[in-house]
Write a protein that holds these residues in place. Structure first.
Motif, mmCIF file in Angstrom:
data_model
loop_
_atom_site.group_PDB
_atom_site.id
_atom_site.type_symbol
_atom_site.label_atom_id
_atom_site.label_comp_id
_atom_site.label_asym_id
_atom_site.label_seq_id
_atom_site.Cartn_x
_atom_site.Cartn_y
_atom_site.Cartn_z
ATOM 1 N N TRP A 111 0.850 -1.188 0.000
ATOM 2 C CA TRP A 111 0.000 0.000 0.000
ATOM 3 C C TRP A 111 0.886 1.239 0.000
ATOM 4 O O TRP A 111 1.911 1.280 0.684
ATOM 5 C CB TRP A 111 -0.892 0.031 1.235
ATOM 6 C CG TRP A 111 -1.896 -1.075 1.311
ATOM 7 C CD1 TRP A 111 -1.749 -2.275 1.942
ATOM 8 C CD2 TRP A 111 -3.217 -1.078 0.747
ATOM 9 N NE1 TRP A 111 -2.884 -3.036 1.802
ATOM 10 C CE2 TRP A 111 -3.807 -2.323 1.077
ATOM 11 C CE3 TRP A 111 -3.946 -0.157 0.008
ATOM 12 C CZ2 TRP A 111 -5.096 -2.658 0.684
ATOM 13 C CZ3 TRP A 111 -5.236 -0.484 -0.394
ATOM 14 C CH2 TRP A 111 -5.793 -1.724 -0.049
ATOM 15 N N VAL A 112 0.466 2.250 -0.750
ATOM 16 C CA VAL A 112 1.226 3.498 -0.839
ATOM 17 C C VAL A 112 0.281 4.657 -0.556
ATOM 18 O O VAL A 112 -0.789 4.768 -1.156
ATOM 19 C CB VAL A 112 1.880 3.655 -2.228
ATOM 20 C CG1 VAL A 112 2.507 5.035 -2.387
ATOM 21 C CG2 VAL A 112 2.940 2.571 -2.435
ATOM 22 N N GLY A 113 0.692 5.517 0.377
ATOM 23 C CA GLY A 113 -0.147 6.653 0.744
ATOM 24 C C GLY A 113 0.022 7.841 -0.168
ATOM 25 O O GLY A 113 -0.935 8.578 -0.416
ATOM 26 N N CYS A 114 1.243 8.046 -0.671
ATOM 27 C CA CYS A 114 1.510 9.245 -1.471
ATOM 28 C C CYS A 114 1.797 8.914 -2.934
ATOM 29 O O CYS A 114 0.915 8.993 -3.759
ATOM 30 C CB CYS A 114 2.661 10.037 -0.855
ATOM 31 S SG CYS A 114 2.221 10.892 0.680
ATOM 32 N N VAL A 115 3.036 8.538 -3.250
ATOM 33 C CA VAL A 115 3.454 8.496 -4.650
ATOM 34 C C VAL A 115 4.199 7.201 -4.977
ATOM 35 O O VAL A 115 5.094 6.795 -4.238
ATOM 36 C CB VAL A 115 4.363 9.699 -4.987
ATOM 37 C CG1 VAL A 115 4.842 9.629 -6.434
ATOM 38 C CG2 VAL A 115 3.633 11.015 -4.731
#
Length: 298
Positions: free
Chosen positions: A139-143
């Motif tokens: 999972w990636v919150g930003c970029v």
């Protein structure tokens, strides 16, 4: 009484911010216990990345609320532990970049973060879900980034001497001396495109690299990914564009293309992917948006 009640776990990276996070543990723990009366607070100081990741996942299993304190690496681990579980995540920023807090609109100072946690308000945000070639998921919150920026991130991670926020800029200048456009094979919501590019950013939230804006205006609640492509430019032009990554004005350049999509497959020759500044590895990377994947405190 705060809505943060019952069992609460705080996982700390004591080395974040050049050791600042570790030094703040006594002060922060006292402030949390005062701000969250009736909450059973457990504090874990991580020994290394593997221990921190394990501690975050154990905290999700054991506690009603998970807090993390450190930099973006620690926040990334918290996101991956809490995503899809419904367990709220609170972030106490103690790193040099704090991009996840910027992107999610969370406080950038610890004292303000403690006050926000005391209010106990939660909201849901989208995340980018990444599937790697071996089937592993992240999972990636930003970029999710690739190209020039990922090469820079690798160079920054390999530095043996810490120079704080200047590390990314120094690495960018060093990488620029030999960098040339890379061959991308993108699939954007099912449509295939082959193109050379300096970099491709797939943004859930807009920030990376300590305050740079990969996807200016990206929303974490619109159910879409913001795709930014920097088409081939000379090294001199790329050097001029780098400072404007902080303001987001680089997207005004005619070599920059912006799109929105629900799923992007990033593939190509010689590409290495990274997410939230952490190495994702070889392509292809399948990135899709997952609405309301994370519950955030603050």
């Amino acid at each position: 009484m705060s809505a943060v009640a019952g069992r609460c776990a705080l996982v700390v990276n004591p080395t974040a911010g050049r050791g600042r996070a570790g030094r703040l543990v006594p002060t922060v723990s006292a402030a949390l216990r005062e701000a969250l009366p009736g909450t059973e607070l457990t504090i874990v100081e991580s020994r290394d990345v593997e221990h921190a990741e394990s501690a975050c996942r154990q905290a999700v299993a054991d506690a009603a609320t998970v807090l993390v304190m450190g930099g973006d690496g620690m926040a990334h681990l918290g996101v991956n532990a809490c995503a899809g579980t419904g367990v709220p995540l609170g972030v106490l920023p103690a790193g040099t970049g704090n991009d996840l807090c910027r992107g999610l609109g969370l406080p950038l100072q610890i004292r303000d973060a403690v006050k926000a946690l005391a209010r106990g308000l939660t909201h849901s945000v989208d995340l980018a879900h990444v599937t790697k070639p071996d089937g592993a998921e992240r999972w990636v919150g930003c970029v999710v980034s690739s190209g020039f920026d990922s090469r820079v991130a690798l160079r920054t991670a390999a530095m043996t001497v810490s120079i704080g926020p200047l590390a990314y800029a120094w690495s960018a200048l060093a990488e620029l001396r030999t960098f040339s456009p890379l061959a991308y094979r993108l699939t954007i919501d099912g449509e295939r495109r082959g193109l050379p590019a300096m970099a491709v950013f797939v943004a859930n939230a807009e920030f990376f690299g300590g305050g740079m804006r990969a996807g200016p205006g990206a929303s974490v609640t619109d159910g879409l990914l913001d795709l930014t492509v920097i088409h081939p430019v000379s090294r001199a032009v790329l050097l001029r564009l780098l400072p404007s990554l902080y303001s987001g004005r680089f997207v005004r350049h005619p070599a920059v293309e912006q799109l929105r999509a629900r799923e992007v497959i990033v593939d190509g020759d010689g590409l290495i992917g990274s997410g939230d500044g952490e190495l994702l590895g070889d392509v292809p990377l399948t990135v899709r948006t997952v609405p309301n994947a994370l519950t955030v405190l603050g």
